[in-house]
Design a protein around this motif. Structure first.
Motif, PDB file in Angstrom:
ATOM      1  N   ARG A   1       0.824  -1.197   0.000  1.00  0.00           N
ATOM      2  CA  ARG A   1       0.000   0.000   0.000  1.00  0.00           C
ATOM      3  C   ARG A   1       0.864   1.255   0.000  1.00  0.00           C
TER       4      ARG A   1
ATOM      5  N   LEU B   1      -0.396  -5.502  -0.093  1.00  0.00           N
ATOM      6  CA  LEU B   1      -1.648  -5.163  -0.768  1.00  0.00           C
ATOM      7  C   LEU B   1      -2.464  -6.419  -0.992  1.00  0.00           C
TER       8      LEU B   1
ATOM      9  N   ALA C   1      -7.812  -8.256  -3.406  1.00  0.00           N
ATOM     10  CA  ALA C   1      -9.007  -7.484  -3.763  1.00  0.00           C
ATOM     11  C   ALA C   1      -8.702  -6.021  -4.011  1.00  0.00           C
ATOM     12  N   GLU C   2      -7.562  -5.520  -3.534  1.00  0.00           N
ATOM     13  CA  GLU C   2      -7.205  -4.110  -3.727  1.00  0.00           C
ATOM     14  C   GLU C   2      -6.198  -3.914  -4.843  1.00  0.00           C
ATOM     15  N   ARG C   3      -5.809  -4.960  -5.509  1.00  0.00           N
ATOM     16  CA  ARG C   3      -4.864  -4.817  -6.614  1.00  0.00           C
ATOM     17  C   ARG C   3      -5.514  -4.031  -7.754  1.00  0.00           C
TER      18      ARG C   3
ATOM     19  N   ARG D   1      -9.184  -4.770  -9.493  1.00  0.00           N
ATOM     20  CA  ARG D   1     -10.284  -3.810  -9.323  1.00  0.00           C
ATOM     21  C   ARG D   1     -10.809  -3.342 -10.676  1.00  0.00           C
TER      22      ARG D   1
ATOM     23  N   GLU E   1     -14.446  -1.481 -11.252  1.00  0.00           N
ATOM     24  CA  GLU E   1     -14.293  -0.326 -10.371  1.00  0.00           C
ATOM     25  C   GLU E   1     -13.611   0.825 -11.098  1.00  0.00           C
TER      26      GLU E   1
ATOM     27  N   GLN F   1      -4.310   5.572  -7.170  1.00  0.00           N
ATOM     28  CA  GLN F   1      -3.995   4.587  -6.146  1.00  0.00           C
ATOM     29  C   GLN F   1      -2.490   4.329  -6.175  1.00  0.00           C
TER      30      GLN F   1
ATOM     31  N   VAL G   1       0.781   2.378  -5.294  1.00  0.00           N
ATOM     32  CA  VAL G   1       1.197   1.024  -4.951  1.00  0.00           C
ATOM     33  C   VAL G   1       2.717   0.968  -5.022  1.00  0.00           C
TER      34      VAL G   1
END
Length: 572
Positions: free
Chosen positions: A261, A268, A271-273, A277, A282, A287, A289
């Motif tokens: 993150r 990370l 589900a947040e990759r 997403r 989404e 974001q 990373v």
């Protein structure tokens, strides 16, 4: 890009292309007429062959020799029709063949007046009608005149509607053929225009696609196009470079292990990759990373995803934009560290200054104690000046701004090294450190004495701060006639191998438990390089570090010299 000169340059080429297209279209039309003529002639030959065969075997022909002359002439025209290269010979020669057919049929009609062979004129009439208005008029005039001559020479005395039925029927068939041929040519012309429009639209679309690809490859941020079904349809060069140079970027199976993150520490979750997403539909922006293990060289990527829609408003996939923000994130972290460090560094000596000043004021009746308190307050005040000077030097917009402030002159390096040692002995004594100056030899250099003293103070200060209690510091200098070397060695813990590459970066601190701003070594190297020299370091983990400063003896010194340790280094 729009260019006013482009239409002017392309006018001649465009005219040439239009002419070529028109010529090829005419050639195709002429070739099509040729194929029609061949088909008509073959049918005519077949029909004449049947009639001739029946007439010969039935012995019903009145003038068999003359009839065979007409048959031979028809087959000769058929052979010529098959042999003629329609796209090479002049077009007027095409009229000769159907006119020869008309003459051959006339011969057979004269040889056998009651056979009704005059109807066979339909075939050359249709052939000529397909050649255009001229052919249509020619067939009508020639066939009508030929028929009239045959009828008159045959001595016909009774003229009725049956006499005119044959030319009228042939004219009707020719008219129908002429109208159908014009309609077909109009349709072919329309199809050619539509094909040309489609070809132009396709070329424009290809040029626009090439332009978009060139633009995408020219930008320094990565672009990834995701189709509605989840497949990747567009990847520009920048994204490909990111995938090749950044470990873990774009590798779906490893992204969980190598992606963190924005804090750079928290792994990370899947589900947040960003890619996951994006595939889930989404939409997000910037974001951050971090890719790479915290103990390795890392890269920070800012990733944005936008959904796309077609002309009807339906989902057309997504676009992922990746930007390398490692320098920005590193600068932000350095700023935060600098603020925290400066706050701590300024607070500590300032508190000491104020405290010892208060103590001196309370002990005015004891001059000796007051003097010691004032000396400590003065040293902390000098420490404040050093910190402020380092920050001001590092805040310059030019990395080599020290080039504008140095005033080199012949200096006695041995004297400066000895003076630095004397100045730092009280501070070293507080930690039971000894400063050994036995290695000082007579040496001179062409340098700014104030700047050189600043460098020596920074190096000795680090040797004091990063040394062990009770350790030692060795100072020395020497010269080989073209370069002067200054040595500062300590018996501290040494420098980690991973930190050597960043040792001279601004705001970098190998140890956070020791006071400092991380600016001293960076500023020192800039000063020495501005003089035409350099600073190198050797370290052994657990044994200490050795800093070597190389300076030119005068303005004419060679750039490459041999150091006292036997290694060759460049001075520029």
């Amino acid at each position: 890009m729009h260019s006013d000169a482009a239409p002017v340059r392309g006018r001649g080429v465009r005219g040439f292309l239009h002419a070529s297209v028109a010529g090829s279209r005419a050639s195709r039309a002429f070739a099509a007429r040729g194929r029609t003529a061949v088909l008509n002639q073959l049918i005519l030959c077949a029909l004449v062959l049947v009639v001739a065969t029946v007439g010969i075997f039935s012995h019903s022909l009145r003038n068999e020799s003359l009839f065979l002359v007409g048959v031979v002439l028809v087959f000769a025209v058929g052979a010529a029709t098959l042999a003629v290269p329609w796209t090479r010979f002049p077009r007027w020669l095409v009229y000769v063949l159907p006119l020869a057919d008309i003459a051959a049929i006339a011969v057979m009609r004269v040889a056998e007046p009651m056979s009704g062979l005059g109807l066979v004129w339909v075939f050359p009439a249709m052939w000529l009608a397909t050649l255009g208005a001229i052919g249509y008029v020619v067939q009508f005039v020639v066939i009508t005149a030929t028929y009239a001559v045959i009828v008159v020479t045959a001595g016909t005395t009774v003229w009725g509607y049956t006499t005119f039925l044959l030319p009228v029927a042939v004219l009707a068939v020719a008219t129908t053929t002429f109208i159908s041929s014009r309609r077909q040519r109009a349709q072919a012309h329309l199809l050619d225009k539509q094909a040309a429009l489609l070809s132009g639209a396709l070329q424009r679309a290809q040029r626009q696609e090439e332009l978009v690809i060139d633009v995408l490859d020219a930008v320094d941020f990565g672009v990834l196009r995701i189709a509605p079904d989840g497949t990747v349809s567009v990847v520009n060069e920048a994204l490909g470079r990111f995938q090749n140079t950044i470990p873990g970027f774009g590798a779906r199976s490893r992204e969980i292990e190598n992606a963190y993150r924005a804090d750079g520490v928290t792994p990370l979750p899947r589900a947040e990759r960003p890619l996951f997403r994006a595939l889930e539909g989404e939409v997000f922006e910037n974001q951050v990373v971090w890719f790479g293990h915290p103990d390795e060289r890392r890269h920070a990527m800012s990733i944005t995803v936008r959904r796309m829609h077609d002309a009807e408003g339906a989902d057309a996939g997504a676009v992922l934009i990746a930007r390398d923000v490692t320098p920005e994130m590193t600068a932000l972290r350095a700023r935060d560290r600098l603020v925290a460090s400066v706050s701590h560094e300024l607070r500590t000596p300032l508190t000491s200054v104020l405290g010892y000043l208060d103590l001196a004021m309370d002990t005015l009746d004891d001059p000796e104690q007051a003097r010691r308190s004032l000396e400590i307050a003065a040293r902390n005040g000098e420490r404040l000046l050093e910190i402020v000077a380092d920050i001001l030097a590092a805040s310059s917009s030019s990395r080599l701004s020290v080039d504008m402030t140095i005033s080199p002159e012949p200096v006695d390096v041995a004297e400066l090294v000895a003076a630095t040692a004397e100045a730092w002995r009280p501070r070293a004594a507080e930690r039971a450190l000894t400063i050994d100056t036995a290695g000082i030899e007579p040496a001179g250099a062409f340098a700014d004495p104030l700047r050189l003293r600043q460098v020596l103070d920074n190096l000795v200060s680090n040797a004091v701060k990063y040394n062990r209690d009770g350790g030692a510091i060795f100072l020395g200098c020497t010269t080989d006639g073209s370069s002067t070397w200054i040595l500062v060695r300590d018996t501290g813990t040494g420098i980690a191998e991973a930190d050597l590459e960043r040792l001279f970066e601004r705001y970098f601190r190998a140890r956070t438990d020791v006071e400092g701003t991380g600016l001293g070594l960076s500023i020192s190297r800039d000063i020495i390089r501005a003089h035409g020299g350099d600073i190198t370091v050797r370290t052994s983990r657990g044994l200490g570090s050795t800093f070597m400063v190389q300076l030119p003896v005068d303005e004419r010194s060679e750039a490459s010299v041999v150091a006292p340790d036997g290694q060759t280094r460049s001075s520029r």
